[in-house]
Design a protein around this motif. Sequence first.
Motif, mmCIF file in Angstrom:
data_model
loop_
_atom_site.group_PDB
_atom_site.id
_atom_site.type_symbol
_atom_site.label_atom_id
_atom_site.label_comp_id
_atom_site.label_asym_id
_atom_site.label_seq_id
_atom_site.Cartn_x
_atom_site.Cartn_y
_atom_site.Cartn_z
ATOM 1 N N CYS A 140 0.783 -1.321 0.247
ATOM 2 C CA CYS A 140 0.270 -0.058 0.076
ATOM 3 C C CYS A 140 0.852 1.359 0.153
ATOM 4 C CB CYS A 140 -1.024 -0.071 1.110
ATOM 5 S SG CYS A 140 -2.537 -1.121 1.032
ATOM 6 N N GLY A 141 1.983 1.240 -0.756
ATOM 7 C CA GLY A 141 2.639 2.308 -0.779
ATOM 8 C C GLY A 141 2.339 3.284 -2.188
ATOM 9 N N LYS A 142 1.796 2.639 -3.063
ATOM 10 C CA LYS A 142 1.407 3.221 -4.335
ATOM 11 C C LYS A 142 -0.212 3.523 -4.368
ATOM 12 C CE LYS A 142 1.476 2.963 -9.384
ATOM 13 N NZ LYS A 142 1.888 2.345 -10.557
ATOM 14 N N HIS A 143 -0.848 2.276 -3.968
ATOM 15 C CA HIS A 143 -2.539 2.363 -4.063
ATOM 16 C C HIS A 143 -2.892 2.376 -2.619
ATOM 17 C CE1 HIS A 143 -2.731 1.162 -8.313
ATOM 18 N NE2 HIS A 143 -1.459 0.457 -8.237
ATOM 19 N N PRO A 144 -3.973 3.050 -2.474
ATOM 20 C CA PRO A 144 -4.187 3.711 -0.932
ATOM 21 C C PRO A 144 -5.087 2.377 -0.428
ATOM 22 C CG PRO A 144 -5.531 4.926 -2.385
ATOM 23 C CD PRO A 144 -4.383 4.142 -3.418
ATOM 24 N N VAL A 145 -5.178 2.432 0.741
ATOM 25 C CA VAL A 145 -6.191 1.422 1.493
ATOM 26 C C VAL A 145 -7.568 1.984 0.890
ATOM 27 C CG1 VAL A 145 -7.218 1.146 3.846
ATOM 28 C CG2 VAL A 145 -4.958 1.276 3.453
ATOM 29 N N TRP A 146 -8.406 1.048 0.903
ATOM 30 C CA TRP A 146 -9.991 1.345 0.186
ATOM 31 C C TRP A 146 -11.054 1.545 1.300
ATOM 32 C CZ3 TRP A 146 -12.895 -2.845 1.679
ATOM 33 C CH2 TRP A 146 -12.438 -4.099 2.230
ATOM 34 N N GLY A 147 -11.938 2.238 0.927
ATOM 35 C CA GLY A 147 -13.086 2.425 1.737
ATOM 36 C C GLY A 147 -14.081 1.643 1.159
ATOM 37 N N THR A 148 -15.275 1.624 1.983
ATOM 38 C CA THR A 148 -16.465 0.825 1.633
ATOM 39 C C THR A 148 -17.772 1.680 1.717
ATOM 40 O OG1 THR A 148 -15.749 -1.315 2.484
ATOM 41 C CG2 THR A 148 -17.875 -1.322 2.464
ATOM 42 N N ALA A 149 -18.584 1.290 0.815
ATOM 43 C CA ALA A 149 -20.110 1.868 0.795
ATOM 44 C C ALA A 149 -19.807 3.589 0.706
ATOM 45 C CB ALA A 149 -20.814 1.498 2.147
ATOM 46 N N GLY A 150 -19.045 3.922 0.083
ATOM 47 C CA GLY A 150 -18.938 5.122 -0.285
ATOM 48 C C GLY A 150 -18.033 6.085 0.803
ATOM 49 N N GLY A 151 -17.177 5.445 1.648
ATOM 50 C CA GLY A 151 -16.339 5.901 2.613
ATOM 51 C C GLY A 151 -15.089 6.154 1.868
ATOM 52 N N ALA A 152 -14.121 7.193 2.557
ATOM 53 C CA ALA A 152 -13.054 7.721 2.102
ATOM 54 C C ALA A 152 -11.923 6.488 2.245
ATOM 55 C CB ALA A 152 -12.623 8.861 2.752
#
Length: 531
Positions: free
Chosen positions: A464-476
């Motif tokens: 996760c150095g390039k692609h960010p941690v993902w959110g769910t259901a519209g979260g950031a």
Amino acid sequence: MNRDSDDPITLTVIQAGLSAAADEMFSMLRKTAMSPIIYEVLDVGTGITDGQGNLVGSGAGIPTFVGVLDKAVQRIIALHEGSVIAEGDMFITNDPNFGGVTHLNDIVIAMPVFAAGKRIAWTACIAHWSDIGGMTPGSMSTKASELAQEGLRLPAVHLFRAGRPVNSLFDVICANSRLPDFARGDLWSQIAACRRAAERVRQLADSYGPGTFGRAVSALFSAGEARSLKGLGELTPGRWEISVEQDSGDLWSAAITVTPQSFEVDLRNNPEQKASPYNTSRDGAVISAQMIFKALTDPQRFANAGSFRPLRVETRPGSVFHAEEPAPHGYYFETRIRLFDMLWRCLADAFPQRLPAGHFGSICGTVIAGRHPDSGRAYTMVEPQMGGWGATAARAGLDAMYSTSHGETYNCPVEICEARYGIDVGWKRLSDRPRGKALHPGGRGLSTCYRPRHAAILAAGFSCGKHPVWGTAGGAEGGHNSLTVIRLNGDREIHNFVSDCPVGPGDEIVIETANGGGWGPAGRETGQIAT
């Protein structure tokens, strides 16, 4: 006492005794090991299997390690069943191609248990050793192109025969480690743990009879399967697919099919294995699937072999999730946690009320090796990092937790780090990085600064150095993990995967782990979120 009884109370007592034996094995490791990565961080797993290597129960520790033990025992049985596996034997393995499952630093010790002349169980434990030889201190080189370069390989061989140690093997192990005293101490700690648990298991079989013992184990398997099937029945049947680009640019894919009777994970459509240490074995891929399956179907109770009977995993030999000789595995843990994260993301999209958003998504393993500035004694510090967990449909994410792969583990206290390694900890605090907007924000990551007081060598692996941690259901989204070396002259070097990186007095190693992903768009009530 009524031996060979089917009384349910008796069966329950035996089952509780097996669980207690695994817990006692874990406690013994914690109290007797030499290395802080074992006795402080608890980078271990303990378990008991039946006579054929099917998982019966486990102690505390790392979930992915517990999943290793039954697979290691089954591989040992397959390799040695043609000869005699005798009482007092003990085996050792760390080779992913011979039941090691992880990488060469993780040592598995397994011991068969006999009652009335019959093999009724195995006790087994796994622990991370700080150095097992290889190209770089700490044995985790990012430059390895084949397994032989990563350290000493122990291909499921006898450590004891009929109670007598194979002394030459002890000598070989210690001669191949840069920390021979620690290797010998940690090895004997694991031996003692297996022996203690074996004594407890044997006492249960002697007290209640081998027949009752066997029926208690079978009842455990049946109960585990029934709980999993019940959980499967509560999920909406369907098939879901996902493809996720990795920091390396590779595209990983998975398909998950859920029915009332089965949970199938298809990983065949994935890249070829690499001539670099970012592979995992098929068993490792199965463990990632087991973890998401357990989280969805039966998250509250213990796991055993019966728990995973409805699970099916398909892999392709020669792929990154089914690596074969001579593929290196040094950073398998980043491959495995990214695989688990992908499966988790796939089903979080399908079941947003049941699973949280993404967490910091990396072990962030950090290895610093050198000599203590006061004593001159060699050391290797191995430290996984903590980060933010994802928010759920009901609450914000948790701050500064270990990864989903790590379970009941702890950080190494600052005082231990400074005393044992001579590394000053400049700070260890919650990250001040902004959290993205969401109905429920993700948990905060951690900021840490290490300041070696003497010349040392750094190795690390951060996803996760390039692609960010993902959110769910519209979260950031939750942001990134990063490691920066700040030189005495002010120069900055940013690394994600690195080894053989020199650091010296006056240099700083600054680690920032990601926040967790948010759940739901900001300003909306939970009841308004579509599911």
